[in-house]
Design a protein around this motif. Sequence first.
Motif, PDB file in Angstrom:
ATOM      1  N   LYS A   1       0.861  -1.180   0.000  1.00 27.58           N
ATOM      2  CA  LYS A   1       0.000   0.000   0.000  1.00 27.58           C
ATOM      3  C   LYS A   1       0.900   1.234   0.000  1.00 27.58           C
ATOM      4  O   LYS A   1       1.582   1.529   0.970  1.00 27.58           O
ATOM      5  CB  LYS A   1      -0.887  -0.013   1.237  1.00 27.58           C
ATOM      6  CG  LYS A   1      -2.117   0.820   1.107  1.00 27.58           C
ATOM      7  CD  LYS A   1      -3.041   0.234   0.067  1.00 27.58           C
ATOM      8  CE  LYS A   1      -4.428   0.805   0.199  1.00 27.58           C
ATOM      9  NZ  LYS A   1      -5.225   0.680  -0.984  1.00 27.58           N
TER      10      LYS A   1
ATOM     11  N   ARG B   1      -0.306   4.430  -1.410  1.00 28.79           N
ATOM     12  CA  ARG B   1      -1.178   5.587  -1.193  1.00 28.79           C
ATOM     13  C   ARG B   1      -2.584   5.106  -0.871  1.00 28.79           C
ATOM     14  O   ARG B   1      -3.011   4.052  -1.327  1.00 28.79           O
ATOM     15  CB  ARG B   1      -1.252   6.443  -2.467  1.00 28.79           C
ATOM     16  CG  ARG B   1       0.034   7.120  -2.848  1.00 28.79           C
ATOM     17  CD  ARG B   1      -0.199   8.071  -4.009  1.00 28.79           C
ATOM     18  NE  ARG B   1      -0.054   7.441  -5.301  1.00 28.79           N
ATOM     19  CZ  ARG B   1       1.025   7.533  -6.058  1.00 28.79           C
ATOM     20  NH1 ARG B   1       2.053   8.210  -5.649  1.00 28.79           N
ATOM     21  NH2 ARG B   1       1.065   6.945  -7.219  1.00 28.79           N
ATOM     22  N   VAL B   2      -3.290   5.929  -0.137  1.00 29.59           N
ATOM     23  CA  VAL B   2      -4.698   5.643   0.143  1.00 29.59           C
ATOM     24  C   VAL B   2      -5.458   5.686  -1.180  1.00 29.59           C
ATOM     25  O   VAL B   2      -5.138   6.469  -2.072  1.00 29.59           O
ATOM     26  CB  VAL B   2      -5.258   6.694   1.124  1.00 29.59           C
ATOM     27  CG1 VAL B   2      -6.735   6.463   1.397  1.00 29.59           C
ATOM     28  CG2 VAL B   2      -4.452   6.684   2.422  1.00 29.59           C
ATOM     29  N   ASN B   3      -6.437   4.841  -1.321  1.00 29.65           N
ATOM     30  CA  ASN B   3      -7.285   4.765  -2.519  1.00 29.65           C
ATOM     31  C   ASN B   3      -6.558   4.249  -3.761  1.00 29.65           C
ATOM     32  O   ASN B   3      -7.069   4.386  -4.871  1.00 29.65           O
ATOM     33  CB  ASN B   3      -7.942   6.123  -2.841  1.00 29.65           C
ATOM     34  CG  ASN B   3      -8.855   6.577  -1.729  1.00 29.65           C
ATOM     35  OD1 ASN B   3      -9.475   5.760  -1.056  1.00 29.65           O
ATOM     36  ND2 ASN B   3      -8.932   7.875  -1.531  1.00 29.65           N
ATOM     37  N   GLU B   4      -5.392   3.686  -3.596  1.00 30.85           N
ATOM     38  CA  GLU B   4      -4.687   3.106  -4.742  1.00 30.85           C
ATOM     39  C   GLU B   4      -5.189   1.682  -4.944  1.00 30.85           C
ATOM     40  O   GLU B   4      -5.524   0.988  -3.985  1.00 30.85           O
ATOM     41  CB  GLU B   4      -3.186   3.110  -4.474  1.00 30.85           C
ATOM     42  CG  GLU B   4      -2.347   2.748  -5.664  1.00 30.85           C
ATOM     43  CD  GLU B   4      -0.882   3.071  -5.418  1.00 30.85           C
ATOM     44  OE1 GLU B   4      -0.283   3.734  -6.262  1.00 30.85           O
ATOM     45  OE2 GLU B   4      -0.347   2.647  -4.379  1.00 30.85           O
ATOM     46  N   ASP B   5      -5.244   1.245  -6.183  1.00 29.52           N
ATOM     47  CA  ASP B   5      -5.665  -0.120  -6.474  1.00 29.52           C
ATOM     48  C   ASP B   5      -4.766  -1.121  -5.755  1.00 29.52           C
ATOM     49  O   ASP B   5      -3.579  -0.863  -5.506  1.00 29.52           O
ATOM     50  CB  ASP B   5      -5.599  -0.397  -7.984  1.00 29.52           C
ATOM     51  CG  ASP B   5      -6.690   0.314  -8.758  1.00 29.52           C
ATOM     52  OD1 ASP B   5      -7.701   0.711  -8.146  1.00 29.52           O
ATOM     53  OD2 ASP B   5      -6.519   0.477  -9.980  1.00 29.52           O
TER      54      ASP B   5
END
Length: 148
Positions: free
Chosen positions: A111, A113-117
């Motif tokens: 992970k 970044r937040v909201n990354e696939d």
Amino acid sequence: MMTDSLVKLFKRDLNTLKIEIESYKNENNLWLIGDEIKNSAGNLCLHLVGNLNTFIGATLGDTGYVRQRDLEFSLKNIPRKELIEQIEDVTTIVVSTLKTLTEADMQKEYKRRVNEDFMTTEFFLMYLTIHLAYHLGQINYHRRLLDK
């Protein structure tokens, strides 16, 4: 295992980066930019070192490295010798970190970044090899175009 191949690729390309930086006839030309060339070879080198120290060293190897990404593009006139030392240091970090990863580690979610696939660590490490090769090609062209 995939990590063996990644170690070979990172070692090869980081060694090539070192050779490219060493190959500039005029050390000052590492920092040149042109009309359509917005990043100097020196700044691209700093960017690659910062990128790998962050995403492999700090995240996977828990080195404690803290990235200052803006400095990768704003610092100028770092001596070639220091760039070479940074390349050698990050090579050691990358290799030693990758050698600790298990197959299970490679399949864990990475992970960034937040909201990354969703992506696995293995996928992201492959991406980092491509990122390194992309900027390495830019540095090669920079040297051949501007180091006259």
